[in-house]
Scaffold this active site. Sequence first.
Site, PDB file in Angstrom:
ATOM      1  CG  ASP A   7      -4.764  -1.961  -4.171  1.00 51.90           C
ATOM      2  OD1 ASP A   7      -4.923  -1.977  -5.408  1.00 51.90           O
ATOM      3  OD2 ASP A   7      -5.710  -2.034  -3.363  1.00 51.90           O
ATOM      4  CG  ASP A  39      -7.467  -3.528   2.352  1.00 47.08           C
ATOM      5  OD1 ASP A  39      -7.645  -4.697   2.731  1.00 47.08           O
ATOM      6  OD2 ASP A  39      -8.381  -2.817   1.893  1.00 47.08           O
TER       7      ASP A  39
END
Length: 363
Positions: free
Chosen positions: A267, A303
């Site tokens: 991502d 993340d």
Amino acid sequence: MVTPWAVCVGESMAALLPDVPGPLDGVESFAVSAGGAESNVACALRALGVPSAWISRVGDDGFGRRLVGEVTARGVDTSGVAVDPLRPTGLYLKETGGSTRDGDLGTGRSKLHYYRAGSAASAMSAATLRDPAVERLVDGARLVHLTGITPALSETCLDMVRALLDAPRGQRLVSFDLNLRPVLWRDRDAGVLREFVNAADVALLGADEAEIAFGTGDPAKLRALFPGPTTIVVKDAERVVTALTAKGAVSEPALTVDVVEPTGAGDAFAAGYLAGTLHGFDERRRLRLGHLAAASALVAQGDVGELGDLSRLADADAGGSAGAAEDDGQWSAATVAALLDAPEEQWRATRISADGIAFGGLR
């Protein structure tokens, strides 16, 4: 309020992160966080100086409120997130390797366990796009970012993704990250992914997942298979990423990274590449910014890494002085600018760890 340049559409979930590595049966407690491909990209884009928004649906519960709060706290516009009074917020547990217990995944590896069936986000539909807040965000965006996760959640989510890809774009770009999740497609027709990849302006594909979904991970073959996108970006198993455009192919190797935790790196790469696109960087610098964003996530526990606001570098691609950027920490704009423009051998010699960047004396 700043009009978002980029709008990311899809499900995010509450995340339970273990207090110790190893199999879940040995974990005593979990920290609560938030995670999901689309909100990860939105957060990483915002960190890179790109005003961004996240469109989704959460439950009327504590997890949903926390999720929206965390994404909002990162500077992302969440006005397009609806609250579902009936369905719950999705949830996943992260299992990380690094213990000596039986069944350990191994140091540097992780596995996600999902509990998302019937979630609030699975009720998104083409009608979602007619919500005034959502309509405002999409109409004003320079980029709409989608992934292959969303259409696998439900038929209504698939209809929404198709509507976004079919809608008139004007100057707006649509990016589509394959993000293949075979378990989500187990009882569904994954053939629509071919349609969606080909309908995007920018398609991001992992070579391994493309091999599963389309029978090849070869960049040239994928370019021939998908003539629609202006750019196809292929991340291959040899840690080299190739961007294929009408002008030809450009490849850049990944940096050497002392990985802390791998989740979110894909991502982050997407966010870096798309940020470079929106900032007007050339193809090589877009790929390098993607690699740097991925590296910043790989050396972080969460993340989303801490690459920092690089909007000041946008002028460097037009002939400005990258080195004139102010030094603001281990991921300083000056250091990143030097890496974006470094000769190939210096780029390859760079090593990134949780302590910082080691590159030709820059730290």
